[in-house]
Design an enzyme around this catalytic site. Structure first.
Site, PDB file in Angstrom:
ATOM      1  N   THR A 158     -19.183 112.840 -22.904  1.00 38.23           N
ATOM      2  CA  THR A 158     -17.794 112.370 -22.903  1.00 38.23           C
ATOM      3  C   THR A 158     -17.568 111.310 -21.836  1.00 38.23           C
TER       4      THR A 158
ATOM      5  N   GLU B 149     -16.410 120.852 -27.142  1.00 46.77           N
ATOM      6  CA  GLU B 149     -17.367 121.024 -28.246  1.00 46.77           C
ATOM      7  C   GLU B 149     -16.763 120.639 -29.584  1.00 46.77           C
TER       8      GLU B 149
HETATM    9  C1  LIG Z   1     -27.473 130.646 -25.387  1.00 46.74           C
HETATM   10  C2  LIG Z   1     -26.618 131.839 -25.120  1.00 46.74           C
HETATM   11  C3  LIG Z   1     -26.327 132.603 -26.395  1.00 46.74           C
HETATM   12  C4  LIG Z   1     -25.255 133.559 -26.221  1.00 46.74           C
HETATM   13  C5  LIG Z   1     -23.841 133.097 -26.454  1.00 46.74           C
HETATM   14  C6  LIG Z   1     -23.283 132.172 -25.418  1.00 46.74           C
HETATM   15  C7  LIG Z   1     -21.832 131.956 -25.640  1.00 46.74           C
HETATM   16  C8  LIG Z   1     -21.378 130.605 -25.176  1.00 46.74           C
HETATM   17  C9  LIG Z   1     -20.043 130.252 -25.740  1.00 46.74           C
HETATM   18  C10 LIG Z   1     -19.464 129.031 -25.136  1.00 46.74           C
HETATM   19  C11 LIG Z   1     -19.192 129.187 -23.719  1.00 46.74           C
HETATM   20  C12 LIG Z   1     -19.284 128.175 -22.903  1.00 46.74           C
HETATM   21  C13 LIG Z   1     -19.603 126.831 -23.430  1.00 46.74           C
HETATM   22  C14 LIG Z   1     -20.032 125.951 -22.308  1.00 46.74           C
HETATM   23  C15 LIG Z   1     -18.942 125.041 -21.909  1.00 46.74           C
HETATM   24  C16 LIG Z   1     -18.853 123.891 -22.870  1.00 46.74           C
HETATM   25  C17 LIG Z   1     -18.464 122.672 -22.106  1.00 46.74           C
HETATM   26  C18 LIG Z   1     -18.107 121.569 -23.067  1.00 46.74           C
HETATM   27  C19 LIG Z   1     -19.031 120.639 -23.395  1.00 46.74           C
HETATM   28  C20 LIG Z   1     -18.623 119.556 -24.298  1.00 46.74           C
HETATM   29  O1  LIG Z   1     -17.504 119.456 -24.729  1.00 46.74           O
HETATM   30  S1  LIG Z   1     -19.892 118.500 -24.722  1.00 46.74           S
HETATM   31  C21 LIG Z   1     -19.100 117.242 -25.667  1.00 46.74           C
HETATM   32  C22 LIG Z   1     -18.594 117.734 -27.010  1.00 46.74           C
HETATM   33  N1  LIG Z   1     -18.142 116.619 -27.787  1.00 46.74           N
HETATM   34  C23 LIG Z   1     -17.970 116.666 -29.113  1.00 46.74           C
HETATM   35  O2  LIG Z   1     -18.074 117.690 -29.760  1.00 46.74           O
HETATM   36  C24 LIG Z   1     -17.653 115.341 -29.778  1.00 46.74           C
HETATM   37  C25 LIG Z   1     -16.922 115.531 -31.098  1.00 46.74           C
HETATM   38  N2  LIG Z   1     -17.128 114.367 -31.958  1.00 46.74           N
HETATM   39  C26 LIG Z   1     -18.123 114.368 -32.912  1.00 46.74           C
HETATM   40  O3  LIG Z   1     -18.885 115.305 -33.079  1.00 46.74           O
HETATM   41  C27 LIG Z   1     -18.211 113.146 -33.790  1.00 46.74           C
HETATM   42  O4  LIG Z   1     -17.659 112.034 -33.138  1.00 46.74           O
HETATM   43  C28 LIG Z   1     -17.459 113.349 -35.151  1.00 46.74           C
HETATM   44  C29 LIG Z   1     -18.176 114.415 -35.927  1.00 46.74           C
HETATM   45  C30 LIG Z   1     -16.022 113.739 -34.904  1.00 46.74           C
HETATM   46  C31 LIG Z   1     -17.466 112.049 -35.904  1.00 46.74           C
HETATM   47  O5  LIG Z   1     -18.779 111.558 -35.850  1.00 46.74           O
HETATM   48  P1  LIG Z   1     -19.086 110.191 -36.591  1.00 46.74           P
HETATM   49  O6  LIG Z   1     -20.435 109.757 -36.216  1.00 46.74           O
HETATM   50  O7  LIG Z   1     -17.951 109.253 -36.370  1.00 46.74           O
HETATM   51  O8  LIG Z   1     -19.159 110.702 -38.085  1.00 46.74           O
HETATM   52  P2  LIG Z   1     -18.143 110.438 -39.237  1.00 46.74           P
HETATM   53  O9  LIG Z   1     -18.019 108.969 -39.446  1.00 46.74           O
HETATM   54  O10 LIG Z   1     -16.907 111.241 -39.065  1.00 46.74           O
HETATM   55  O11 LIG Z   1     -19.009 111.082 -40.418  1.00 46.74           O
HETATM   56  C32 LIG Z   1     -20.202 110.437 -40.822  1.00 46.74           C
HETATM   57  C33 LIG Z   1     -21.073 111.477 -41.480  1.00 46.74           C
HETATM   58  O12 LIG Z   1     -21.744 112.215 -40.471  1.00 46.74           O
HETATM   59  C34 LIG Z   1     -21.589 113.593 -40.711  1.00 46.74           C
HETATM   60  N3  LIG Z   1     -21.658 114.297 -39.450  1.00 46.74           N
HETATM   61  C35 LIG Z   1     -20.854 114.140 -38.381  1.00 46.74           C
HETATM   62  N4  LIG Z   1     -21.240 114.959 -37.392  1.00 46.74           N
HETATM   63  C36 LIG Z   1     -22.314 115.653 -37.856  1.00 46.74           C
HETATM   64  C37 LIG Z   1     -23.154 116.654 -37.300  1.00 46.74           C
HETATM   65  N5  LIG Z   1     -22.945 117.150 -36.053  1.00 46.74           N
HETATM   66  N6  LIG Z   1     -24.151 117.140 -38.046  1.00 46.74           N
HETATM   67  C38 LIG Z   1     -24.344 116.671 -39.309  1.00 46.74           C
HETATM   68  N7  LIG Z   1     -23.584 115.717 -39.920  1.00 46.74           N
HETATM   69  C39 LIG Z   1     -22.578 115.228 -39.170  1.00 46.74           C
HETATM   70  C40 LIG Z   1     -20.254 113.697 -41.357  1.00 46.74           C
HETATM   71  O13 LIG Z   1     -20.121 114.916 -42.035  1.00 46.74           O
HETATM   72  C41 LIG Z   1     -20.307 112.497 -42.288  1.00 46.74           C
HETATM   73  O14 LIG Z   1     -21.079 112.833 -43.396  1.00 46.74           O
HETATM   74  P3  LIG Z   1     -20.644 112.249 -44.825  1.00 46.74           P
HETATM   75  O15 LIG Z   1     -20.638 110.761 -44.662  1.00 46.74           O
HETATM   76  O16 LIG Z   1     -19.285 112.798 -45.108  1.00 46.74           O
HETATM   77  O17 LIG Z   1     -21.702 112.767 -45.749  1.00 46.74           O
HETATM   78  C1  FAD Z   2     -13.188 122.627 -19.814  1.00 45.32           C
HETATM   79  C2  FAD Z   2     -13.873 121.434 -20.431  1.00 45.32           C
HETATM   80  C3  FAD Z   2     -15.226 121.247 -20.219  1.00 45.32           C
HETATM   81  C4  FAD Z   2     -15.865 120.126 -20.752  1.00 45.32           C
HETATM   82  N1  FAD Z   2     -17.203 119.945 -20.496  1.00 45.32           N
HETATM   83  C5  FAD Z   2     -17.818 118.841 -20.987  1.00 45.32           C
HETATM   84  C6  FAD Z   2     -19.196 118.610 -20.697  1.00 45.32           C
HETATM   85  O1  FAD Z   2     -19.852 119.392 -20.012  1.00 45.32           O
HETATM   86  N2  FAD Z   2     -19.787 117.499 -21.212  1.00 45.32           N
HETATM   87  C7  FAD Z   2     -19.106 116.597 -21.994  1.00 45.32           C
HETATM   88  O2  FAD Z   2     -19.703 115.623 -22.449  1.00 45.32           O
HETATM   89  N3  FAD Z   2     -17.785 116.794 -22.294  1.00 45.32           N
HETATM   90  C8  FAD Z   2     -17.134 117.882 -21.805  1.00 45.32           C
HETATM   91  N4  FAD Z   2     -15.806 118.088 -22.081  1.00 45.32           N
HETATM   92  C9  FAD Z   2     -15.060 117.044 -22.816  1.00 45.32           C
HETATM   93  C10 FAD Z   2     -14.729 117.476 -24.230  1.00 45.32           C
HETATM   94  O3  FAD Z   2     -15.886 117.442 -25.010  1.00 45.32           O
HETATM   95  C11 FAD Z   2     -13.655 116.539 -24.801  1.00 45.32           C
HETATM   96  O4  FAD Z   2     -12.479 116.733 -24.060  1.00 45.32           O
HETATM   97  C12 FAD Z   2     -13.413 116.846 -26.269  1.00 45.32           C
HETATM   98  O5  FAD Z   2     -14.505 116.403 -27.047  1.00 45.32           O
HETATM   99  C13 FAD Z   2     -12.107 116.202 -26.801  1.00 45.32           C
HETATM  100  O6  FAD Z   2     -12.161 114.807 -26.692  1.00 45.32           O
HETATM  101  P1  FAD Z   2     -10.980 114.039 -25.922  1.00 45.32           P
HETATM  102  O7  FAD Z   2     -10.759 114.701 -24.631  1.00 45.32           O
HETATM  103  O8  FAD Z   2     -11.311 112.600 -25.971  1.00 45.32           O
HETATM  104  O9  FAD Z   2      -9.684 114.316 -26.803  1.00 45.32           O
HETATM  105  P2  FAD Z   2      -9.069 113.320 -27.908  1.00 45.32           P
HETATM  106  O10 FAD Z   2     -10.019 113.139 -29.019  1.00 45.32           O
HETATM  107  O11 FAD Z   2      -8.519 112.133 -27.231  1.00 45.32           O
HETATM  108  O12 FAD Z   2      -7.896 114.283 -28.447  1.00 45.32           O
HETATM  109  C14 FAD Z   2      -6.526 114.016 -28.182  1.00 45.32           C
HETATM  110  C15 FAD Z   2      -5.749 114.268 -29.479  1.00 45.32           C
HETATM  111  O13 FAD Z   2      -6.164 113.270 -30.427  1.00 45.32           O
HETATM  112  C16 FAD Z   2      -6.387 113.880 -31.687  1.00 45.32           C
HETATM  113  N5  FAD Z   2      -7.397 113.153 -32.448  1.00 45.32           N
HETATM  114  C17 FAD Z   2      -8.504 112.534 -31.969  1.00 45.32           C
HETATM  115  N6  FAD Z   2      -9.232 112.008 -32.969  1.00 45.32           N
HETATM  116  C18 FAD Z   2      -8.577 112.312 -34.124  1.00 45.32           C
HETATM  117  C19 FAD Z   2      -8.817 112.066 -35.517  1.00 45.32           C
HETATM  118  N7  FAD Z   2      -9.900 111.391 -35.936  1.00 45.32           N
HETATM  119  N8  FAD Z   2      -7.938 112.548 -36.415  1.00 45.32           N
HETATM  120  C20 FAD Z   2      -6.865 113.252 -36.014  1.00 45.32           C
HETATM  121  N9  FAD Z   2      -6.552 113.513 -34.722  1.00 45.32           N
HETATM  122  C21 FAD Z   2      -7.409 113.048 -33.788  1.00 45.32           C
HETATM  123  C22 FAD Z   2      -6.899 115.267 -31.332  1.00 45.32           C
HETATM  124  O14 FAD Z   2      -6.695 116.169 -32.423  1.00 45.32           O
HETATM  125  C23 FAD Z   2      -6.031 115.624 -30.119  1.00 45.32           C
HETATM  126  O15 FAD Z   2      -4.830 116.222 -30.580  1.00 45.32           O
HETATM  127  C24 FAD Z   2     -15.130 119.202 -21.543  1.00 45.32           C
HETATM  128  C25 FAD Z   2     -13.766 119.398 -21.777  1.00 45.32           C
HETATM  129  C26 FAD Z   2     -13.131 120.517 -21.226  1.00 45.32           C
HETATM  130  C27 FAD Z   2     -11.656 120.717 -21.468  1.00 45.32           C
END
Ligand SMILES: CCCCCCCCCC/C=C\CCCCC/C=C/C(=O)SCCNC(=O)CCNC(=O)[C@H](O)C(C)(C)COP(=O)(O)OP(=O)(O)OC[C@H]1O[C@@H](n2cnc3c(N)ncnc32)[C@H](O)[C@@H]1OP(=O)(O)O
Ligand code: FAD
Length: 633
Positions: A122, A397
């Site tokens: 991110t 996530e």
């Molecule tokens: C190991 C221990 C076991 C025990 C249990 C443990 C419990 C743990 C529970 C949790 C506890 C703690 C968690 C730890 C803390 C977490 C901290 C947070 C970390 C983070 O947040 S990391 C960052 C996370 N960020 C995201 O998730 C980003 C979200 N955005 C996206 O994924 C993508 O941008 C998107 C999917 C929204 C869009 O991607 P894009 O490339 O633009 O694709 P599209 O144009 O929309 O679609 C194109 C086609 O691609 C397909 N697609 C998209 N994504 C995927 C994928 N992941 N896999 C496969 N295919 C994918 C999509 O479907 C389209 O296909 P189509 O063209 O329709 O055929």
């Molecule tokens: C506690 C915590 C821990 C985290 N840890 C990590 C980490 O370790 N590593 C890491 O990489 N990231 C981490 N993150 C970041 C996290 O992955 C992002 O905050 C998350 O993916 C959401 O993206 P954003 O913050 O840009 O929200 P945005 O996407 O800007 O969301 C804002 C609003 O926009 C809307 N929106 C966005 N796109 C669309 C769309 N296409 N259509 C409709 N509505 C839309 C959403 O629904 C939401 O209501 C963490 C976040 C938190 C809160």
């Protein structure tokens, strides 16, 4: 033991241990979980419960005991840290899995045993839209290095968990989307290994305090070519780029953690139900019949209506979590062998269930807290802390709305395939019937058919209808001359609703399938009741959908409520036993209200007296501030 809680545990109609075994995946898994809990943690003299200093101890103990299975790691960690998150969570659930899935064999052997890391994807300007990430990785063939750079303020990496100087490398996503292992820091308090790095902490958050979320700005920082994770994509020494089988393989870690989060939502909800239901069994308040003793609040129908559907939901999500992980393991195994055919379905299922379960659990935690009255608001209940730690799962996530729209994308594609005459298989096979749907036979009678299979069918019909309505909305927007993208955007409310209904149907189906596998008659009976309660409660919440789908008539609506009340009364005698089956240890639950012995009041008084605010008869602030003020008045 509190007499109320003692009485609640008499006359059990089912074998609690057998139900615990089902939740663990077998008696052996239960025994192993308890061995880790009792022997390796609670009886370990080095174990000082949940204090930050115990983090290094925990890591060394995991290695000493040879615990490497991810689920066993989580069992161990959750005993150490209770219901809270801890600094290494991201290392175990994101950094290591990325190395396991994205490293080639040479990189794996080089890095995996040695390092602790984080996951920096991110940026300040983009979290959801990965194709909008701005950090660049430019290959320099002359030096065989990547030059990593943050060209704008919005490209600064923002949020990586565990991003403090203590930690080592991070998985870094940059343009072109590839995952490079970026070795920033030596272990210990070493400063950055090279200039051009600006790091820090992003500041106080809503919670998640055990995890230091940081920022990282890179100014033309160089890393070796070999630090690009090269299992699926490679940059050769001459700078040529070998594309991966699919660009989405880079997103694999997110699919993994989303799959884990589904079961985790069930675990967290089960913790809260344990706390709220045990407390509701020992709390007496007001009166039902004048002149009689104050009843247990668990005997109020409203209290049952708050808690028992959540209890059923906790079981539903635990079973959905088992299904999700099994499906993830099966399909990721195929992907590992180069078969990507089910990757879209895995993505759609994990994205949708992650959103569906975390939204529901998030709301449920608050219902549990409020059902405990004032004591639920006390930190001694553990419920505020659980909420604060869990609620970001609706954002991280994959932000939930965005995840639901990803599932909708798959549903619309599947719907179009059916329209084109294709036969679908897998989770969306129910769409094959969407054009030949016949009115459910029961819709002509005034009584609800409570057969679980019939209820699953009704949810299937509801989902199919909402998928079709969403598709029709897109078609109507296109017919009005809107472009494809605007037609989609103008239908996203319908699309999220369709995905939600699809996930609801999937979860009920998994619950029914799990109940069908239960052989013990007592356990089967109580689980069947909970599955019915889960289904009927959902019908009560979404009555309009079922009416619109033509599977429920106006005359039947009163039956839904009547049936719900009957099921609540049916669950009542088993409620405490059903949370006992979750087998949450007091030490891990860390809740005065959720104690296994039910001795809430004594424990609460002790908890309050132990507060630092009560260390002296009169708090020092009186002498420091009030007394001088009084002297001047
Ligand atoms: C190991 C221990 C076991 C025990 C249990 C443990 C419990 C743990 C529970 C949790 C506890 C703690 C968690 C730890 C803390 C977490 C901290 C947070 C970390 C983070 O947040 S990391 C960052 C996370 N960020 C995201 O998730 C980003 C979200 N955005 C996206 O994924 C993508 O941008 C998107 C999917 C929204 C869009 O991607 P894009 O490339 O633009 O694709 P599209 O144009 O929309 O679609 C194109 C086609 O691609 C397909 N697609 C998209 N994504 C995927 C994928 N992941 N896999 C496969 N295919 C994918 C999509 O479907 C389209 O296909 P189509 O063209 O329709 O055929
Ligand atoms: C506690 C915590 C821990 C985290 N840890 C990590 C980490 O370790 N590593 C890491 O990489 N990231 C981490 N993150 C970041 C996290 O992955 C992002 O905050 C998350 O993916 C959401 O993206 P954003 O913050 O840009 O929200 P945005 O996407 O800007 O969301 C804002 C609003 O926009 C809307 N929106 C966005 N796109 C669309 C769309 N296409 N259509 C409709 N509505 C839309 C959403 O629904 C939401 O209501 C963490 C976040 C938190 C809160």
């Amino acid at each position: 033991m509190n007499p109320d809680i003692l009485r609640e545990r008499q006359n059990a109609t089912f074998d609690i241990e057998k139900l615990t075994n089902i939740l663990d995946g077998g008696a052996e898994r239960t025994n192993r979980r308890r061995e880790i809990r009792e022997v390796l943690v609670l009886n370990d003299p080095d174990f000082d419960y949940g204090t930050p200093t115990s983090l290094p101890t925990m890591i060394l103990k995991l290695r000493e005991y040879g615990i490497s299975d991810p689920v066993e790691i989580n069992w161990y960690k959750s005993m150490y840290w209770g219901t809270g998150r801890e600094a290494l969570g991201l290392h175990y659930v994101m950094f290591l899995p990325t190395l396991y899935t994205q490293c080639d064999s040479e990189q794996f052997n080089k890095w995996v045993p040695l390092i602790i890391g984080t996951y920096a994807q991110t940026e300040m300007g983009h979290g959801t839209h990965l194709r909008g990430l701005e950090t660049t990785a430019t290959f320099d063939p002359a030096t065989q290095e990547f030059v990593m750079h943050s060209p704008t303020v919005t490209s600064i990496k923002w949020w990586p968990g565990g991003r403090n100087p203590l930690f080592l490398p991070l998985i870094f996503l940059s343009i072109p989307l590839s995952a490079s292992l970026f070795d920033l820091f030596l272990s210990g308090f070493a400063l950055p290994t090279c200039s051009g790095i600006v790091i820090g902490d992003i500041g106080p958050k809503f919670g998640f305090d055990a995890v230091d979320n940081g920022y990282l700005k890179l100014e033309h920082v160089r890393i070796p070519r070999e630090n690009m994770l090269m299992k699926y994509a490679q940059v050769k020494p001459d700078g040529s780029y070998v594309k991966p089988l699919s660009s989405k393989l880079t997103y694999g870690t997110m699919v993994f953690i989303r799959s884990l989060i589904v079961g985790n939502a069930g675990i967290v909800l089960s913790q809260c139900c344990t706390i709220a239901i045990r407390y509701s069994a020992v709390r007496h308040q007001s009166e039902i019949r004048a002149g009689e003793a104050e009843p247990q609040i668990l005997d109020y129908q409203t209290q049952q209506h708050k808690l028992f559907p959540l209890l059923a939901t906790a079981y539903a999500f635990l079973f959905a979590g088992q299904y999700m992980i099994d499906t993830y393991n099966r399909i990721s195994g195929d992907i590992n062998q180069g078969d990507l055919s089910e990757m879209p379905e895995l993505h759609a299922l994990s994205a949708g269930l992650k959103a569906f379960t975390t939204w529901t659990a998030n709301t449920g935690i608050e219902v549990c807290r409020m059902s405990c009255g004032g004591h639920g608001y006390s930190r001694s209940s553990a419920l505020p802390d659980i909420y604060v730690e869990f609620t970001p799962s609706c954002t991280y996530e994959g932000e939930n709305t965005v995840m639901m729209l990803q599932t909708a994308r798959f549903l619309m594609k599947s719907y179009r395939q059916v329209q084109a005459g294709q036969q679908l298989s897998g989770a969306v096979s129910y769409l094959n019937k969407v054009h030949h749907r016949v009115m459910a036979p029961q819709a002509v009678s005034s009584q609800l058919d409570l057969n679980l299979n019939t209820l699953v069918d009704l949810y299937e019909i509801r989902a199919a209808m909402l998928v079709e309505l969403a598709a029709q909305s897109i078609q109507q927007e296109s017919a009005r001359g809107k472009c494809q993208e605007d037609s989609w955007n103008n239908s996203t409310i319908d699309l999220v609703r369709a995905s939600d209904a699809h996930c609801h149907y999937m979860v009920l189906k998994m619950f029914r399938d799990k109940v069908d596998q239960i052989e013990d008659p007592g356990v089967h009976s109580v689980m069947s009741t909970l599955a019915h309660l889960y289904a009927i409660h959902g019908m009560g919440n979404f009555t309009g959908d079922f009416l619109q789908a033509g599977v429920l008539t106006g005359a039947q609506v009163p039956s839904v409520s009547k049936c719900l009340k009957g099921l609540l009364a049916e669950v009542r005698p088993s409620a405490v036993l059903l949370v006992d089956a979750f087998d949450h240890h007091d030490k891990m639950l860390n809740s005065v209200l959720g104690r296994h012995d039910g001795n809430v009041y004594e424990a609460m008084f002790e908890w309050a007296r132990s507060s630092p605010l009560n260390r002296t008869e009169v708090h020092e602030s009186f002498h420091k501030h009030l007394k001088p003020l009084q002297a001047k008045l």
